[in-house]
Write an enzyme that holds these catalytic residues in place. Structure first.
Site, mmCIF file in Angstrom:
data_model
loop_
_atom_site.group_PDB
_atom_site.id
_atom_site.type_symbol
_atom_site.label_atom_id
_atom_site.label_comp_id
_atom_site.label_asym_id
_atom_site.label_seq_id
_atom_site.Cartn_x
_atom_site.Cartn_y
_atom_site.Cartn_z
ATOM 1 N N VAL A 84 0.866 -1.185 0.000
ATOM 2 C CA VAL A 84 0.000 0.000 0.000
ATOM 3 C C VAL A 84 0.899 1.231 0.000
ATOM 4 C CG1 VAL A 84 -1.771 1.290 1.249
ATOM 5 C CG2 VAL A 84 -1.822 -1.220 1.230
ATOM 6 N N ASP B 30 -8.535 12.699 -0.301
ATOM 7 C CA ASP B 30 -7.785 13.922 -0.030
ATOM 8 C C ASP B 30 -7.482 13.943 1.463
ATOM 9 O OD1 ASP B 30 -6.734 16.411 0.322
ATOM 10 O OD2 ASP B 30 -8.455 17.525 -0.468
ATOM 11 N N TYR C 292 6.140 22.013 9.307
ATOM 12 C CA TYR C 292 6.607 20.856 8.547
ATOM 13 C C TYR C 292 7.690 20.115 9.319
ATOM 14 C CZ TYR C 292 8.962 18.199 4.872
ATOM 15 O OH TYR C 292 9.546 17.197 4.139
ATOM 16 N N LYS D 205 7.693 16.127 10.747
ATOM 17 C CA LYS D 205 8.696 15.126 10.394
ATOM 18 C C LYS D 205 9.429 14.612 11.633
ATOM 19 C CE LYS D 205 7.854 14.908 6.049
ATOM 20 N NZ LYS D 205 7.327 13.661 5.427
ATOM 21 N N VAL E 7 15.010 15.352 -2.842
ATOM 22 C CA VAL E 7 14.851 14.476 -3.994
ATOM 23 C C VAL E 7 14.093 15.281 -5.046
ATOM 24 C CG1 VAL E 7 13.815 12.330 -4.863
ATOM 25 C CG2 VAL E 7 14.812 12.391 -2.567
ATOM 26 N N SER F 130 11.348 16.357 -7.072
ATOM 27 C CA SER F 130 9.914 16.078 -6.964
ATOM 28 C C SER F 130 9.140 17.386 -6.916
ATOM 29 C CB SER F 130 9.609 15.261 -5.696
ATOM 30 O OG SER F 130 9.848 16.045 -4.535
#
Length: 339
Positions: free
Chosen positions: A67, A121, A215, A219, A248, A250
């Site tokens: 998943v 969402d 943020y 994390k 990365v 993205s």
């Protein structure tokens, strides 16, 4: 032979002539040097030589499912593709039904495995939506869960200047979604006595990031959550990893060009899946159940551990984000004038 004996005598005489505190400092320095050599060799071996736990342990090519959340773009899509290639059936979870269907079709065509999709969402997910996701998961033999979905700030900003809806969305997506999806899947893994849970973390969770405070906090949650949960379910044959990640290429990072420190999703994901169970660059960071597998990220993480001055990195990050915000605001001004 005589020369060696003479050298030995000179060394012994020198040591005897030194005060005790000098001998103690010499021993302490030697111990620290050996410790650093051992740690460095361990990090190098884990990052470049040793293989991780085989994905077959989690049901690859045996009908098990993987998943992946946030599965239609960037890192998430690459996880879905590589897990399909490894022999897992794949359930893709993301917002857009059209891109979900396209990604699922691509995986089925390339790797001849089963796929499923679920549109949600996570920023505005209702209790009914999470219940529906739980019903989809019922009966699936889930061997791997990749909690990849994530959201950052639109640009660096001080907390007092951060929109409330942006803060709410970051917490809902980065924290609540991880908790709810893990909670839905974990009982099956415990029952089957095997499983792999990858929580895609960030260096911002290890080093506090001014102007990305919300943020960074989410994390950091992933790091402590992974450490606690990993200890809980270790007895059940389940591996939980907080995958410590630098930049990365993205949409989330807003970086389009790769470099030594900034890989594209494909090599990054390969490193994660090939180093399961190895801490690599995080081996001596003091963060249990954290792995920094991509080679340049691993070396950076280990170097930061050796330096051991978090305040230095916090100040650097603060100054970096001030500059990024300044450039972002200038870009917005130019775009506004061009209209």
């Amino acid at each position: 032979m005589e020369s060696l004996i003479q050298v030995q005598d000179v060394v012994q005489r020198f040591i005897r002539e030194q005060p005790c505190w000098t001998t103690f400092l010499l021993a302490l320095g030697s111990f620290n040097a050996l410790r650093i050599i051992y740690q460095t060799l361990s990090v190098v071996l884990q990052t470049f030589v040793l293989p991780g736990t085989s994905l077959k342990r989690f049901g690859a090519k045996k009908g098990a499912w993987a998943v992946v959340t946030g599965a239609t773009d960037g890192i998430g899509k690459e996880f879905a593709m590589q897990l399909g290639k490894a022999g897992f059936n794949v359930l893709l979870v993301a917002r857009n039904p059209a891109t979900l269907a396209a990604t699922a079709g691509e995986i089925e065509q390339k790797y001849k495995v089963q796929t499923g999709t679920f549109s949600i969402d996570f920023a505005a997910a209702t209790e009914e939506k999470y219940t529906a996701l739980g019903e989809v998961l019922t009966g699936l033999d889930v061997g791997v869960l990749v909690n990849n979905v994530g959201k950052s700030h639109n640009m660096p900003a001080y907390l007092v200047d951060t929109p409330r809806d942006e803060m709410r969305d970051i917490v809902e997506i980065n924290v609540n979604a991880t908790l709810r999806v893990t909670y839905a899947i974990l009982p099956g893994m415990v029952k089957n006595k095997r499983g792999l849970i990858l929580n895609i973390g960030s260096f911002a969770g290890a080093i506090p990031s001014p102007m990305l405070a919300t943020y960074s906090g989410t994390k950091a949650f992933l790091s402590t959550f992974s450490s606690a949960l990993g200890e809980e379910v270790k007895k059940d044959g389940i591996i939980v990893e907080n995958v410590n990640t630098y930049f990365v290429v993205s949409k989330l990072s807003k970086i389009r060009k790769s470099s030594l420190l900034i890989p594209t999703p494909a090599p990054y994901v390969r490193s994660v899946l090939s180093k399961v169970g190895l801490a690599c660059g995080a081996a001596f960071s003091g963060r249990p159940n954290t792995s920094t597998p991509y080679w340049s990220h691993a070396l950076l993480d280990y170097a930061m551990t050796l330096v051991g001055i978090p305040s230095l990195f916090i100040r650097y990050t603060h100054n970096l984000h001030i500059d990024i915000r300044r450039r972002a605001l200038r870009k917005l001004e130019r775009e506004a004038k061009a209209q």
